[in-house]
Enzyme design. Structure first.
Site, short mmCIF file in Angstrom:
data_model
loop_
_atom_site.label_atom_id
_atom_site.label_comp_id
_atom_site.label_asym_id
_atom_site.label_seq_id
_atom_site.Cartn_x
_atom_site.Cartn_y
_atom_site.Cartn_z
N ALA A 1 -4.50 -2.83 -2.93
CA ALA A 1 -3.36 -2.20 -3.59
C ALA A 1 -3.20 -2.63 -5.05
O ALA A 1 -2.95 -1.79 -5.93
CB ALA A 1 -2.09 -2.52 -2.81
N SER B 1 -7.32 -9.86 -0.10
CA SER B 1 -7.26 -9.37 1.28
C SER B 1 -6.43 -10.32 2.14
O SER B 1 -6.71 -11.52 2.21
CB SER B 1 -8.68 -9.26 1.85
OG SER B 1 -8.64 -9.20 3.26
N ARG B 2 -5.45 -9.77 2.81
CA ARG B 2 -4.61 -10.59 3.70
C ARG B 2 -5.43 -11.16 4.84
O ARG B 2 -5.26 -12.33 5.23
CB ARG B 2 -3.48 -9.74 4.27
CG ARG B 2 -2.62 -9.07 3.22
CD ARG B 2 -1.75 -7.98 3.85
NE ARG B 2 -1.18 -7.12 2.82
CZ ARG B 2 -0.46 -6.05 3.07
NH1 ARG B 2 -0.24 -5.69 4.32
NH2 ARG B 2 0.05 -5.32 2.10
N TRP C 1 0.82 -1.21 0.00
CA TRP C 1 0.00 0.00 0.00
C TRP C 1 0.86 1.26 0.00
O TRP C 1 0.56 2.23 -0.68
CB TRP C 1 -0.96 -0.02 1.18
CG TRP C 1 -2.05 1.02 1.15
CD1 TRP C 1 -2.53 1.71 2.21
CD2 TRP C 1 -2.83 1.47 0.02
NE1 TRP C 1 -3.55 2.55 1.83
CE2 TRP C 1 -3.75 2.42 0.49
CE3 TRP C 1 -2.83 1.14 -1.33
CZ2 TRP C 1 -4.66 3.07 -0.34
CZ3 TRP C 1 -3.73 1.79 -2.18
CH2 TRP C 1 -4.63 2.75 -1.69
N LYS D 1 -12.96 -3.66 10.36
CA LYS D 1 -13.24 -4.42 9.14
C LYS D 1 -12.22 -5.54 8.93
O LYS D 1 -12.56 -6.59 8.37
CB LYS D 1 -13.32 -3.49 7.93
CG LYS D 1 -12.02 -2.77 7.58
CD LYS D 1 -11.18 -3.52 6.55
CE LYS D 1 -9.87 -2.78 6.28
NZ LYS D 1 -9.05 -3.46 5.27
N LYS E 1 -4.23 0.39 9.29
CA LYS E 1 -5.55 0.12 9.83
C LYS E 1 -5.43 -0.88 10.98
O LYS E 1 -5.74 -2.06 10.85
CB LYS E 1 -6.48 -0.42 8.73
CG LYS E 1 -6.68 0.59 7.59
CD LYS E 1 -7.48 0.00 6.44
CE LYS E 1 -7.67 1.03 5.33
NZ LYS E 1 -8.43 0.49 4.18
N THR F 1 -12.91 -5.98 1.74
CA THR F 1 -11.97 -6.82 2.49
C THR F 1 -12.55 -8.19 2.79
O THR F 1 -11.82 -9.19 2.79
CB THR F 1 -11.57 -6.12 3.81
OG1 THR F 1 -11.17 -4.78 3.52
CG2 THR F 1 -10.43 -6.83 4.49
#
Length: 338
Positions: free
Chosen positions: A145, A259-260, A20, A196, A113, A253
Site C-alpha cells: 500500500a 509486509s505484515r 489497502w 503467499k 487475501k 510479500t
C-alpha cells in the site's frame, strides 16, 4: 455498470479504511466519484477534514476528491461498484450488512487475501453466498500500500470471468503508476493471494533467525510449488501462479519489510511469541489466521504443503521457528518436479 455509467460517471463505494482500502479509494477517486466507508465517525471526519488516515497511512495526504462516511447505507446505496477492503475474519459479517443496501447487479470487488476459518471459503465464495446475483471480482498482485500511495510503478490483476466487467474495472483501477491486467482465473488468483501470506511468514522467520538470501530464495521457490499444487487442485490455471497474482505477489510479500506477514515471521524468528506480536500491532497479518485453513484445504485435496505445515505449527501449536526449519531440512529428499 451500464453503458451510461461509463466514463467516470458511476460511483464507487470502498468498504474499509485499512491501508489497502484507503489506498484503493485514493486511486479510484481520480477516475470516478468515490466514497470510503469508515466504521468510526471520528475517522470519517478526520479523512474529510484533515485529509489523513494516520492510523494506517501516516505521512500521506489523501486526495481532496475522496469522501469518507460512517453511514454504510449512504455509501452502498449510491454505489455502482463496491470494493470490499475488509479482513477475512470479519468479511462475512460486513458482506451481510452491505447486501442489505446493495442495488441489483452491482459488481463487488474483493481485496482480502485470506480464507474464512470455519468454512475454508475464499472471499469470492462468501460474497456469492451473501450477495447472490452480483458479479464478483478479485483485485490482487504485488501491491504494497505505501508504495502504491507513493506513486511507485506497480502492476495489479483484476480477476473475473466476465470480460466486459473486467475491462470496466481495469479502467477504473488503472492509474499512471499502476498498470492493471485482467485474468479470468478467480480461483487461482485468490489461492495465490492466500498462500503467499503463509509463505511470507516462513520467509520472515528465516530472516529473523539471521539466514540470508539462499534460505529465503529456497522458501520462496518451494512455497511457489506449494501454492501451485493447491491452486491446480482447486481448479486454478497453472499460468496464474507464474504471473503477478502468484510469483509477483509472493516475491514482494516475502521480500519487503513493509509486509505484515513477513514482519510477523521475522519477529517469530527472533523469538517473540505470536501473542506478543498480535497484541503489539493494529495491522492484520492474514497469513496467521489463514494458515490452518490452507492446511485443511490441502489435506482435504491430497496436496502436500510442508512449509505451510510448519507455519501452522509455529503460529498455532507452540513450535519454535528453529524447530520448524529443522523439520523442513530433515524431510526425505525427493525430485523437484514431483
Amino acid at each position: 455498470m451500464s453503458d451510461g455509467e461509463r466514463g467516470g460517471s458511476f460511483h464507487v463505494g470502498v468498504i474499509g479504511t485499512g491501508s489497502w482500502g484507503t489506498t484503493m479509494a485514493a486511486l479510484t477517486c481520480a477516475n470516478a466519484p468515490t466514497t470510503l466507508w469508515a466504521r468510526r465517525p471520528e475517522l470519517a471526519q478526520r479523512i474529510n477534514e484533515e485529509r489523513s488516515n494516520d492510523e494506517y497511512l501516516d505521512s500521506f495526504e489523501l486526495p481532496e476528491a475522496l469522501v469518507a462516511s460512517s453511514s454504510l447505507d449512504e455509501v452502498v446505496t449510491t454505489a455502482d461498484v463496491i470494493v470490499m477492503a475488509v479482513p477475512s475474519h470479519g468479511y462475512r459479517e460486513v458482506a451481510r450488512r452491505v447486501a442489505e443496501h446493495l442495488r441489483p447487479w452491482v459488481p463487488v470487488v474483493t481485496l482480502a487475501k485470506g480464507l474464512e476459518r470455519e468454512t475454508q471459503q475464499r472471499m469470492s465464495e462468501i460474497t456469492a453466498e451473501e450477495m447472490p446475483g452480483h458479479p464478483v471480482a478479485v483485485l490482487t498482485g504485488p501491491n504494497l500500500a505505501r508504495e502504491i500511495m507513493g506513486g511507485q510503478p506497480a502492476a495489479s490483476v483484476v480477476a473475473i470471468d466476465d470480460e466486459r466487467i473486467a475491462r470496466e474495472l481495469q479502467r477504473l483501477f488503472t492509474r499512471p503508476a499502476l498498470r492493471v491486467y485482467t485474468n479470468p482465473d478467480v480461483v487461482g488468483c485468490e489461492v495465490a493471494g492466500v498462500v503467499k501470506n503463509v509463505i511470507a511468514i516462513a520467509s520472515g522467520m528465516a530472516r529473523g533467525m539471521g539466514f540470508g538470501d539462499n534460505t529465503r530464495a529456497t522458501l520462496i521457490t518451494r512455497g511457489l510449488a506449494e501454492m501451485t499444487r493447491l491452486g491446480e487442485a482447486l481448479g486454478g490455471d497453472p499460468a496464474t501462479f507464474a504471473g503477478l497474482a502468484g510469483m509477483g505477489d509472493l516475491i514482494a510479500t516475502c521480500s519487503s519489510t513493509q509486509s505484515r506477514n513477513n514482519t510477523v515471521g521475522r519477529r517469530l524468528g527472533e523469538g517473540d511469541s505470536i501473542d506478543e506480536i498480535v497484541e503489539s500491532t493494529n495491522m492484520v497479518a492474514e497469513g496467521v489466521g489463514s494458515s490452518p485453513s490452507v492446511l485443511d484445504l490441502a489435506r482435504r485435496n491430497g496436496v502436500e504443503m510442508p512449509i505451510t505445515e510448519q507455519v501452522v505449527a509455529v503460529c498455532h501449536e507452540g513450535r519454535t521457528a528453529p524447530d520448524a526449519l529443522g523439520a523442513l531440512m530433515e524431510r526425505d529428499a525427493t525430485s523437484e518436479v514431483e
